[in-house]
Design a protein around this motif. Structure first.
Motif, PDB file in Angstrom:
ATOM      1  N   ALA A 221      35.783  36.745  40.786  1.00  0.00           N
ATOM      2  CA  ALA A 221      37.210  36.508  40.517  1.00  0.00           C
ATOM      3  C   ALA A 221      37.624  35.156  41.086  1.00  0.00           C
ATOM      4  O   ALA A 221      38.330  34.373  40.436  1.00  0.00           O
ATOM      5  CB  ALA A 221      38.047  37.620  41.128  1.00  0.00           C
ATOM      6  N   MET A 224      36.368  32.355  38.885  1.00  0.00           N
ATOM      7  CA  MET A 224      37.131  32.228  37.640  1.00  0.00           C
ATOM      8  C   MET A 224      38.482  31.568  37.899  1.00  0.00           C
ATOM      9  O   MET A 224      38.947  30.750  37.108  1.00  0.00           O
ATOM     10  CB  MET A 224      37.363  33.602  37.001  1.00  0.00           C
ATOM     11  CG  MET A 224      36.195  34.191  36.239  1.00  0.00           C
ATOM     12  SD  MET A 224      34.799  33.149  35.874  1.00  0.00           S
ATOM     13  CE  MET A 224      35.355  32.400  34.383  1.00  0.00           C
ATOM     14  N   LEU A 225      39.122  31.925  39.028  1.00  0.00           N
ATOM     15  CA  LEU A 225      40.396  31.289  39.365  1.00  0.00           C
ATOM     16  C   LEU A 225      40.202  29.793  39.570  1.00  0.00           C
ATOM     17  O   LEU A 225      41.018  28.977  39.148  1.00  0.00           O
ATOM     18  CB  LEU A 225      40.981  31.912  40.631  1.00  0.00           C
ATOM     19  CG  LEU A 225      41.580  33.299  40.473  1.00  0.00           C
ATOM     20  CD1 LEU A 225      41.923  33.878  41.825  1.00  0.00           C
ATOM     21  CD2 LEU A 225      42.823  33.222  39.608  1.00  0.00           C
ATOM     22  N   ALA A 297      35.489  36.719  32.347  1.00  0.00           N
ATOM     23  CA  ALA A 297      35.614  37.093  33.753  1.00  0.00           C
ATOM     24  C   ALA A 297      35.889  38.588  33.886  1.00  0.00           C
ATOM     25  O   ALA A 297      35.286  39.293  34.705  1.00  0.00           O
ATOM     26  CB  ALA A 297      36.732  36.296  34.402  1.00  0.00           C
TER      27      ALA A 297
ATOM     28  N   PHE B   2      43.444  40.427  39.021  1.00  0.00           N
ATOM     29  CA  PHE B   2      42.473  41.113  39.876  1.00  0.00           C
ATOM     30  C   PHE B   2      42.458  40.595  41.311  1.00  0.00           C
ATOM     31  O   PHE B   2      41.723  41.068  42.129  1.00  0.00           O
ATOM     32  CB  PHE B   2      41.054  41.037  39.277  1.00  0.00           C
ATOM     33  CG  PHE B   2      40.796  39.776  38.517  1.00  0.00           C
ATOM     34  CD1 PHE B   2      40.593  38.601  39.191  1.00  0.00           C
ATOM     35  CD2 PHE B   2      40.789  39.778  37.127  1.00  0.00           C
ATOM     36  CE1 PHE B   2      40.363  37.450  38.493  1.00  0.00           C
ATOM     37  CE2 PHE B   2      40.568  38.615  36.433  1.00  0.00           C
ATOM     38  CZ  PHE B   2      40.350  37.449  37.122  1.00  0.00           C
ATOM     39  N   TYR B   3      43.272  39.601  41.614  1.00  0.00           N
ATOM     40  CA  TYR B   3      43.241  39.094  42.983  1.00  0.00           C
ATOM     41  C   TYR B   3      44.473  39.520  43.763  1.00  0.00           C
ATOM     42  O   TYR B   3      44.698  39.112  44.878  1.00  0.00           O
ATOM     43  CB  TYR B   3      43.100  37.569  43.013  1.00  0.00           C
ATOM     44  CG  TYR B   3      44.243  36.820  42.406  1.00  0.00           C
ATOM     45  CD1 TYR B   3      45.252  36.329  43.225  1.00  0.00           C
ATOM     46  CD2 TYR B   3      44.329  36.628  41.042  1.00  0.00           C
ATOM     47  CE1 TYR B   3      46.305  35.660  42.680  1.00  0.00           C
ATOM     48  CE2 TYR B   3      45.385  35.958  40.494  1.00  0.00           C
ATOM     49  CZ  TYR B   3      46.375  35.469  41.319  1.00  0.00           C
ATOM     50  OH  TYR B   3      47.417  34.799  40.779  1.00  0.00           O
TER      51      TYR B   3
END
Lengths: 310, 318
Positions: A221, A224-225, A297, B2-3
Motif C-alpha cells: 500500500a 502504491m501511494l 494495488a 487501505f491506509y
C-alpha cells in the motif's frame, strides 16, 4: 427502536418517539449524502474529462494521439502526439520508485525494529513533516542544488533532465513510504518475532524473513501511494525535468511529463478549442493510468490478505 | 482507502507531536494577530493625506516579459491612489489573451500582437480587444559570459533553434554541444521568436513550416532561463531586454550575413537598426474607461515612460 417495538419498560410517549425518529432519519440522510458526495464528485470529473477530452479524436485519431511524437499545439495546422510525454512519465515514475522503495522500506525497518524507542519517536514526526513541504520548494531545491550536481556527476550539457526530476520525486514520496510501511511493520504481532528469536534467528533474519513478509500488504500500500504521488506530481517536474518535446532516449535527457504539459499549456488554451480538448484527453489518459495502478494495488493487497488470513 | 487504519494509529501514537503543533499554532496566531493590528493602524493617516477620489480594483494578466514593468506602474499608481488595488500576474501572453476572452481579466498585457484567430474567438464571446502600445522591447539573445561567440545571423539562430546546428564550433565557438533554452507555449516571446527568428519572417529564407526542435528545453519562466544561462557555459536563451543582467552576455544580431551586427539596446531599438524588436501592448475589452483609463494614461505619461526606461525597456516613440 428500529422495529418500532418498545425496548424498555418506560417507552417514550408516541409524540417524542416520532420526533426522535424524524431526527434520526434526518441525520441518516445527511450522512448518506456526505457518503455519496465523493462518488458524485468522481463521476462529475469523469463526465467532464470525457465531454471535454473525447472531441479531440475527431481531429486526431486515437492512434495518432497516443503514438504520435509531434506536439505543436499552437502551430497552424496544430499536431497533437503525446507518446513522448507518456514515455517520460513512465520513465520518471519508475526511476523515482526504484530509488524510494528500497530506501523507504529500509528506513521503516530501522525505525520499527532496530532504532531505540527515543530515536524512532523523534525521527518519525520529522520525516512526516518532510511530506508537507510544498512541491514548488522541492522544485527550487532541485533547480539550485540537485541539477548542477547531476550535471557534473554525469558530465551532461544541462542538469535539467528526467533523472533530476526522478530523484526529487523519490525524495517527495519517501515520507509516505516510510510512514505507512513503518506502521505496517509496527503492527506485526510480537509473537511472530518472539517465535523467530526463539528459533535462534538473528535480528536481520527476523526482519527479512518474518517482519517484512507479514507486513507486505501494508508495504505494498505504501509503495502504491508513493507511485501515485510520483505520477501525479506536477510543479517539481515542470521546473526541473527540462521540458524538451522530443521522445526521451535515456533518463538524462530533458523531457516533459503528462502533468507538466497540462500545467504549462492549459493557461493559453481557449475554452473548447482544439488544444483545450487535447489537454483534457491527456488528463483522461492520466486518470486511466492512475486508476489502473490503484486497481492493480487493490488486487495485490487482496491476494496478500488471503495468504495471511488465519 | 487501505491506509486509513495505519494513519489513525500514527496519529494516536504520537500525541507528543500534537502538543508541539498546538504550541506552534498558538505562536502563529499571536504573530498574525500582532501583524493584523499593525497593518490596520497604518492606512488611516495616508488616507487623510491624499485627496484622490479614484477607487476600484482591477486585474492585469498576461506576458511574463511585461510583468516587471507593469508591477512598478501598478505599485506607483496605488501609492498615488490608495483606494485603487491592482493585481498583476505574468503567466504568459497566451494566458492573458485567453483570460481576456473568457472575461477573467480587465487588462491583458502582451508581448506579441493578438492573432486574427484570437480576435475571431473573442468576438464570438462578445469581447472587442482594444490595443494600446505601452512600450517597445529588444528581444535579446543571451549566452554565458565565457562564450567566445559574440554575433549570430538570424539564419544561424533559426538553425540552432530547429536543431540543425547542435555544436558551438559550427558558429565559431568552442567544441561543445549547444543547450538550447526557450519559453513554453504560454509565452508571447515564444510565439514572437518562432515567427521572426525560427521561421525567419521577412527574410528571403523565410519558411512557415519550421518549428522549434525536439531537443529545445521549454522553461516555465524567463527568470529560470536567465539563471540557467548564467550557470551553464553552453546554454543559449532569449529574453526581453529588461531581464538581461551582467551575469549573461547579449549576442549581436545580423539580419543577414552581409548586414552589420547590432547589439540590443535602447538606442538601437529607437533608431530601428536592431532586427528583433517588438511592441509591448495592453489589450482591454473595448476602449478603457474610468479607473483603468486613468491607469493607462499614467503609463503613457512622461512619468510612466520614465519607468519604462528604468525597467530596461524602450519608451513609446512620440
Amino acid at each position: 427502536m428500529l422495529t418500532g417495538q418498545p425496548v424498555s419498560i418506560t417507552a417514550p410517549p408516541p409524540e417524542l418517539r416520532r420526533r426522535l425518529r424524524f431526527g434520526e432519519k434526518l441525520i441518516e440522510s445527511v450522512i448518506f449524502i456526505a457518503g455519496i458526495l465523493a462518488i458524485i464528485v468522481l463521476l462529475g470529473i469523469i463526465v467532464i474529462l470525457l465531454k471535454d477530452g473525447l472531441p479531440i479524436f475527431a481531429h486526431t485519431s486515437p492512434w495518432q494521439f497516443l503514438f504520435g511524437t509531434k506536439w505543436y499545439p499552437i502551430s497552424d495546422p496544430p499536431s497533437f502526439g503525446i507518446a513522448p510525454f507518456m514515455v517520460s512519465t513512465l520513465m520518471i515514475t519508475l526511476i523515482a520508485t526504484a530509488i524510494a522503495v528500497p530506501v523507504g522500506v529500509a528506513c521503516a525497518a530501522y525505525l520499527s525494529e532496530v532504532a531505540p524507542r527515543k530515536v524512532s519517536e523523534t525521527a518519525k514526526p520529522i520525516i512526516e513533516i518532510l511530506a508537507g513541504i510544498p512541491s514548488v520548494m522541492m522544485g527550487f531545491v532541485g533547480l539550485a542544488l540537485l541539477s548542477p550536481l547531476v550535471q557534473s556527476a554525469f558530465r551532461l550539457n544541462t542538469g535539467l533532465c528526467g533523472l533530476t526530476a526522478a530523484i526529487m520525486l523519490s525524495l517527495m514520496s519517501l515520507p509516505i513510504i516510510v510512514s505507512v510501511s513503518e506502521d505496517a511493520l509496527h503492527a506485526v504481532p510480537r509473537e511472530f518475532k518472539e517465535a523467530s528469536y526463539a528459533l535462534g534467528a538473528t535480528k536481520w533474519e527476523t526482519i527479512w524473513h518474518v517482519c517484512i513478509p507479514s507486513a507486505l500488504s501494508g508495504i505494498a500500500a505504501a509503495i502504491m501511494l508513493g507511485v501515485g504521488r510520483a505520477i501525479g506530481e506536477t510543479m517539481t517536474v515542470l521546473m526541473v525535468a527540462g521540458g524538451a518535446l522530443a521522445m526521451p532516449v535515456s533518463p538524462v535527457d530533458p523531457m516533459t511529463t503528462m502533468t507538466a504539459v497540462i500545467a504549462s499549456s492549459i493557461g493559453n488554451a481557449i475554452r473548447g478549442g482544439l488544444q483545450y480538448q487535447a489537454l483534457f484527453a491527456v488528463g483522461l489518459i492520466l486518470f486511466i493510468l492512475t486508476l489502473a495502478v490503484n486497481i492493480i494495488a487493490e488486487r495485490v493487497l487482496e491476494r496478500q490478505k488471503r495468504k495471511f488470513a488465519r | 482507502m487501505f491506509y486509513k487504519n495505519s494513519m489513525y494509529s500514527a496519529m494516536k501514537k504520537s500525541q507528543g507531536k500534537w502538543s508541539i503543533l498546538t504550541l506552534l499554532l498558538l505562536a502563529l496566531l499571536l504573530v498574525t494577530a500582532g501583524c493584523g493590528g499593525a497593518s490596520k493602524a497604518t492606512p488611516e493617516p495616508t488616507a487623510t493625506v491624499t485627496e484622490s477620489v479614484l477607487s476600484g480594483s482591477f486585474k492585469i494578466i498576461g506576458s511574463n516579459t511585461v510583468t516587471p514593468l507593469s508591477s512598478v506602474w501598478a505599485e506607483n499608481f496605488m501609492k498615488m491612489h490608495p483606494k485603487v488595488s491592482i493585481a498583476v500576474s505574468g503567466p504568459g501572453t497566451g494566458v492573458g489573451i485567453a483570460s481576456l476572452i473568457d472575461g477573467t481579466t480587465d487588462i491583458c498585457q502582451a508581448s506579441r500582437l493578438i492573432t486574427a484567430k484570437e480576435i475571431e474567438q473573442a468576438q464570438a464571446k462578445g469581447v472587442n480587444p482594444y490595443e494600446i502600445q505601452i512600450a517597445s522591447d529588444a528581444l535579446s539573445v543571451i549566452v554565458h559570459p565565457s562564450n567566445p561567440v559574440s554575433e549570430l545571423t538570424i539564419e544561424q539562430l533559426s538553425a540552432i533553434y530547429t536543431g540543425k546546428i547542435t555544436n558551438w564550433k559550427e558558429v565559431g565557438g568552442n567544441d561543445a554541444a549547444i543547450v538550447v533554452l526557450s519559453r513554453d507555449t504560454n509565452s508571447g516571446t515564444h510565439a514572437f521568436f518562432k515567427e521572426h527568428v525560427v521561421q525567419m519572417q521577412g527574410l528571403p529564407t523565410a519558411d512557415k513550416g519550421l518549428e522549434y526542435g525536439g531537443k529545445v528545453l521549454m522553461l516555465p519562466s524567463t527568470e529560470e532561463g536567465v539563471s540557467q544561462v548564467a550557470g551553464n557555459a553552453n546554454a543559449i536563451f532569449y529574453a526581453g531586454l529588461g531581464y538581461v543582467n551582467d551575469k549573461v552576455k547579449t549576442i549581436a544580431i545580423k539580419k543577414t550575413a552581409t548586414d552589420p551586427a547590432v547589439k540590443p539596446s535602447v538606442a538601437t531599438t529607437l533608431d530601428g537598426t536592431y532586427p528583433i524588436a517588438r511592441p509591448l501592448l495592453f489589450y482591454t475589452n473595448g476602449a478603457p474607461t474610468g479607473v483603468i483609463k486613468a491607469f493607462i494614461d499614467y503609463c503613457l505619461s512622461e512619468e510612466g515612460q520614465k519607468v519604462v526606461l528604468e525597467a530596461g525597456f524602450i519608451p513609446v516613440g512620440k
